[in-house]
Write a protein that holds these residues in place. Structure first.
Motif, short mmCIF file in Angstrom:
data_model
loop_
_atom_site.label_atom_id
_atom_site.label_comp_id
_atom_site.label_asym_id
_atom_site.label_seq_id
_atom_site.Cartn_x
_atom_site.Cartn_y
_atom_site.Cartn_z
N GLU A 87 45.98 44.97 47.88
CA GLU A 87 46.27 44.63 46.49
C GLU A 87 45.29 43.59 45.95
O GLU A 87 44.82 43.68 44.82
CB GLU A 87 47.71 44.13 46.34
N GLN A 88 44.98 42.58 46.77
CA GLN A 88 44.03 41.55 46.35
C GLN A 88 42.66 42.17 46.07
O GLN A 88 42.03 41.85 45.06
CB GLN A 88 43.89 40.48 47.43
N LEU A 89 42.22 43.07 46.91
CA LEU A 89 40.92 43.70 46.70
C LEU A 89 40.92 44.59 45.46
O LEU A 89 39.94 44.63 44.72
CB LEU A 89 40.50 44.49 47.94
N SER A 117 33.58 33.44 43.99
CA SER A 117 34.62 32.46 43.68
C SER A 117 35.97 32.82 44.31
O SER A 117 36.85 31.97 44.39
CB SER A 117 34.80 32.32 42.16
N THR A 118 36.13 34.06 44.77
CA THR A 118 37.40 34.45 45.39
C THR A 118 37.58 33.81 46.76
O THR A 118 38.69 33.78 47.28
CB THR A 118 37.50 35.99 45.54
N GLY A 119 36.50 33.36 47.36
CA GLY A 119 36.58 32.75 48.69
C GLY A 119 36.61 33.76 49.82
O GLY A 119 36.67 33.37 50.99
N LEU A 120 36.58 35.05 49.50
CA LEU A 120 36.58 36.07 50.55
C LEU A 120 35.17 36.28 51.09
O LEU A 120 34.18 35.97 50.43
CB LEU A 120 37.12 37.39 49.99
N ARG A 121 35.09 36.83 52.28
CA ARG A 121 33.80 37.17 52.88
C ARG A 121 33.21 38.33 52.08
O ARG A 121 33.89 39.33 51.80
CB ARG A 121 34.01 37.58 54.34
#
Length: 100
Positions: A52-54, A32-36
């Motif tokens: 920070e996001q990770l 759901s985060t939209g990251l690969r």
């Protein structure tokens, strides 16, 4: 891309079926985060532009597992971070090994 993580979430669960259900919820959150991301048999790898996001994703994975019913969660995390420049992507690391 400047960062990637590999996270193995190990929720406490009464049986394997429940364990898999909780891990599935964690993976759904990561999706759901939209990251690969890439799911492997032991861990899930996630790529991002922001360290920070990770780290927020790592933290939230624990919360997702607890909300899904785990009374306790262990996690093993690997981090690659390069504040200036690029790191190797999932595709660069394992693309040649993927079945097409």
């Amino acid at each position: 891309m400047s960062a990637s993580i590999a996270i193995q979430v190990l929720p406490e669960a009464p049986n394997e079926r429940e364990l898999c259900r909780i891990v599935d919820e964690v993976i759904a959150y990561i999706a759901s985060t939209g990251l690969r991301y890439e799911v492997g048999p032991f861990e899930t790898t996630v790529e991002g532009e922001s360290y920070e996001q990770l780290m927020d994703i790592v933290k939230e994975c624990q919360h997702v597992a607890v909300r899904a019913g785990a009374p306790k969660v262990s996690a093993y995390v690997k981090v690659v971070y390069r504040p200036q420049g690029e790191i190797l992507t999932i595709e660069q690391k394992i693309g040649k090994y993927q079945r097409r």
